[in-house]
Design a protein around this motif. Sequence first.
Motif, PDB file in Angstrom:
ATOM      1  N   SER A   1      14.357   8.229  -1.898  1.00 57.76           N
ATOM      2  CA  SER A   1      14.213   8.618  -0.500  1.00 57.76           C
ATOM      3  C   SER A   1      15.059   9.825  -0.142  1.00 57.76           C
ATOM      4  CB  SER A   1      14.576   7.443   0.410  1.00 57.76           C
ATOM      5  OG  SER A   1      15.901   7.000   0.155  1.00 57.76           O
ATOM      6  N   ASN A   2      16.246   9.965  -0.767  1.00 54.40           N
ATOM      7  CA  ASN A   2      17.106  11.093  -0.437  1.00 54.40           C
ATOM      8  C   ASN A   2      16.632  12.388  -1.071  1.00 54.40           C
ATOM      9  OD1 ASN A   2      17.756  10.245  -3.031  1.00 54.40           O
ATOM     10  ND2 ASN A   2      19.892  10.904  -2.869  1.00 54.40           N
ATOM     11  N   LYS A   3      15.627  12.325  -1.959  1.00 49.53           N
ATOM     12  CA  LYS A   3      15.084  13.520  -2.582  1.00 49.53           C
ATOM     13  C   LYS A   3      13.784  13.978  -1.924  1.00 49.53           C
ATOM     14  CE  LYS A   3      18.320  13.689  -5.695  1.00 49.53           C
ATOM     15  NZ  LYS A   3      19.358  14.752  -5.624  1.00 49.53           N
ATOM     16  N   ARG A   4      13.121  13.057  -1.222  1.00 45.12           N
ATOM     17  CA  ARG A   4      11.821  13.396  -0.643  1.00 45.12           C
ATOM     18  C   ARG A   4      11.928  14.526   0.367  1.00 45.12           C
ATOM     19  NH1 ARG A   4       9.331   7.349   0.554  1.00 45.12           N
ATOM     20  NH2 ARG A   4       9.267   6.651  -1.618  1.00 45.12           N
TER      21      ARG A   4
ATOM     22  N   VAL B   1       0.599  11.585  -1.254  1.00 49.71           N
ATOM     23  CA  VAL B   1       0.770  10.171  -0.941  1.00 49.71           C
ATOM     24  C   VAL B   1       1.992   9.645  -1.685  1.00 49.71           C
ATOM     25  CG1 VAL B   1      -0.257   7.879  -1.118  1.00 49.71           C
ATOM     26  CG2 VAL B   1      -1.699   9.842  -0.561  1.00 49.71           C
ATOM     27  N   ALA B   2       2.883   8.986  -0.950  1.00 51.11           N
ATOM     28  CA  ALA B   2       4.073   8.402  -1.572  1.00 51.11           C
ATOM     29  C   ALA B   2       3.684   7.196  -2.418  1.00 51.11           C
ATOM     30  CB  ALA B   2       5.071   7.990  -0.505  1.00 51.11           C
ATOM     31  N   VAL B   3       4.122   7.181  -3.660  1.00 46.92           N
ATOM     32  CA  VAL B   3       3.874   6.049  -4.549  1.00 46.92           C
ATOM     33  C   VAL B   3       4.776   4.884  -4.140  1.00 46.92           C
ATOM     34  CG1 VAL B   3       4.162   5.230  -6.918  1.00 46.92           C
ATOM     35  CG2 VAL B   3       3.122   7.468  -6.480  1.00 46.92           C
ATOM     36  N   ASP B   4       4.216   3.714  -4.110  1.00 42.21           N
ATOM     37  CA  ASP B   4       4.986   2.502  -3.856  1.00 42.21           C
ATOM     38  C   ASP B   4       5.555   2.020  -5.186  1.00 42.21           C
ATOM     39  OD1 ASP B   4       6.038   0.050  -3.223  1.00 42.21           O
ATOM     40  OD2 ASP B   4       4.240  -0.705  -2.213  1.00 42.21           O
ATOM     41  N   THR B   5       6.832   2.254  -5.405  1.00 42.52           N
ATOM     42  CA  THR B   5       7.443   1.918  -6.695  1.00 42.52           C
ATOM     43  C   THR B   5       7.627   0.414  -6.890  1.00 42.52           C
ATOM     44  OG1 THR B   5       9.644   2.281  -5.737  1.00 42.52           O
ATOM     45  CG2 THR B   5       8.603   4.140  -6.876  1.00 42.52           C
ATOM     46  N   CYS B   6       7.368  -0.365  -5.841  1.00 42.27           N
ATOM     47  CA  CYS B   6       7.464  -1.817  -5.975  1.00 42.27           C
ATOM     48  C   CYS B   6       6.164  -2.435  -6.485  1.00 42.27           C
ATOM     49  CB  CYS B   6       7.834  -2.451  -4.629  1.00 42.27           C
ATOM     50  SG  CYS B   6       9.466  -1.978  -4.013  1.00 42.27           S
TER      51      CYS B   6
ATOM     52  N   MET C   1       0.834  -1.190   0.000  1.00 45.32           N
ATOM     53  CA  MET C   1       0.000   0.000   0.000  1.00 45.32           C
ATOM     54  C   MET C   1       0.872   1.244   0.000  1.00 45.32           C
ATOM     55  SD  MET C   1      -2.842   1.252   2.817  1.00 45.32           S
ATOM     56  CE  MET C   1      -3.900  -0.120   2.381  1.00 45.32           C
ATOM     57  N   ALA C   2       0.455   2.249  -0.767  1.00 47.64           N
ATOM     58  CA  ALA C   2       1.226   3.487  -0.808  1.00 47.64           C
ATOM     59  C   ALA C   2       1.166   4.149   0.557  1.00 47.64           C
ATOM     60  CB  ALA C   2       0.656   4.423  -1.870  1.00 47.64           C
ATOM     61  N   GLU C   3       2.297   4.648   1.002  1.00 48.50           N
ATOM     62  CA  GLU C   3       2.382   5.277   2.304  1.00 48.50           C
ATOM     63  C   GLU C   3       1.928   6.730   2.216  1.00 48.50           C
ATOM     64  OE1 GLU C   3       5.844   6.606   5.486  1.00 48.50           O
ATOM     65  OE2 GLU C   3       6.294   5.346   3.750  1.00 48.50           O
ATOM     66  N   GLN C   4       0.990   7.129   3.071  1.00 50.47           N
ATOM     67  CA  GLN C   4       0.499   8.506   3.046  1.00 50.47           C
ATOM     68  C   GLN C   4       1.416   9.378   3.866  1.00 50.47           C
ATOM     69  OE1 GLN C   4      -3.665   9.145   3.869  1.00 50.47           O
ATOM     70  NE2 GLN C   4      -3.254  11.136   4.755  1.00 50.47           N
ATOM     71  N   SER C   5       1.793  10.531   3.311  1.00 50.11           N
ATOM     72  CA  SER C   5       2.611  11.481   4.034  1.00 50.11           C
ATOM     73  C   SER C   5       1.716  12.370   4.872  1.00 50.11           C
ATOM     74  CB  SER C   5       3.424  12.334   3.063  1.00 50.11           C
ATOM     75  OG  SER C   5       4.330  11.539   2.363  1.00 50.11           O
ATOM     76  N   THR C   6       2.096  12.589   6.106  1.00 51.48           N
ATOM     77  CA  THR C   6       1.330  13.463   6.981  1.00 51.48           C
ATOM     78  C   THR C   6       2.265  14.433   7.664  1.00 51.48           C
ATOM     79  OG1 THR C   6       1.509  11.899   8.818  1.00 51.48           O
ATOM     80  CG2 THR C   6      -0.444  11.719   7.418  1.00 51.48           C
TER      81      THR C   6
END
Length: 338
Positions: free
Chosen positions: A26-29, A49-54, A1-6
Amino acid sequence: MAEQSTSPADSISRPYTYTIGYAMLSNKRDTFVQPSFLDMAAQHGIRLVAVDTCRPLAEQGPFDLIVHKLYGQPWRAQLEAFSALHPDVPVIDPPAAIDRILDRYTMLDVVSNFDTDSIGIPGQVVVHDAAALADPALAGVLGDLRFPLIAKPVEVDGSAASHDLCLVYRREGLHGLRAPLVLQEFVNHGGVLFKIYVVGDHATCVMRSSLPDVPDERLQDLAADATVPFSNISLLPPPAAGDGDDHAKMPPADFVNKAARELRRALGLHLINFDMIRTKDRDGNCKYLILDINYCPGYSKMPGFEPVLTEFFLEMLSARSGAHEQPGPDSGLGVEAR
């Protein structure tokens, strides 16, 4: 599941109108998705929402907009599959448009078409074969370029290696450099660099430190290193302006806005920044040179980036075919070009 940023301020449930999926290393977020930005976006009905690239992008969402800074064919295939299913969802920006500025030699081609004589690019050549750097006929490769030269990797792929540069003071300093690379003529500019952040039609100019001027005697000093590596010079504080020092004067806002607008439209991109220096031409007239262009830079280094990005996304989302009603430029963000 895509991780939601809060954000810390998002401890209570908010009614969201739009969902933006973002895909970045991750180093650009951290240079883009800051708590202060997440909170402001949430106040205007946007969640990120962070896209799950997997996982296949087409199986995630639903998204109202995608913003990304990932490269490579697998990711491009993901975007193409997603866009085929959701043609009305904007992708910021299309990979085909981004490709042009992933090559340091071709990224500056569009500047030659600018309708002004006061802005240009340094002389440069691309070298594809490292053996050519040790060739006695090197003059044929360099053409009219004069030392010192900046040696840059051709490919811009977001890796640390793509930011490893060298200042080359004389010919023997080229030996051993890895190809392919771009050799760009270094022009004295008072150790001052202007970094212009572009978000849609908005441009913000920030003064940063750059390499110091190179005196003629340094080029003749055979006891000194012929090549000196460097990186991240622009992260240093800008030098203080001295009396009569034109280098450290901010360029006029109307000039910055025009250059940013022409560059963005020529490239077909919304999120970029570019590095620019001020020098003088042979007649002593002020001349600006664009050195580099970056896609989707670290906007957290841009003063007041939160309302600028929020308003940009609101405009893009409101322009969507069949978009929900949402406050646009008059939403109280108070963003102005500067």
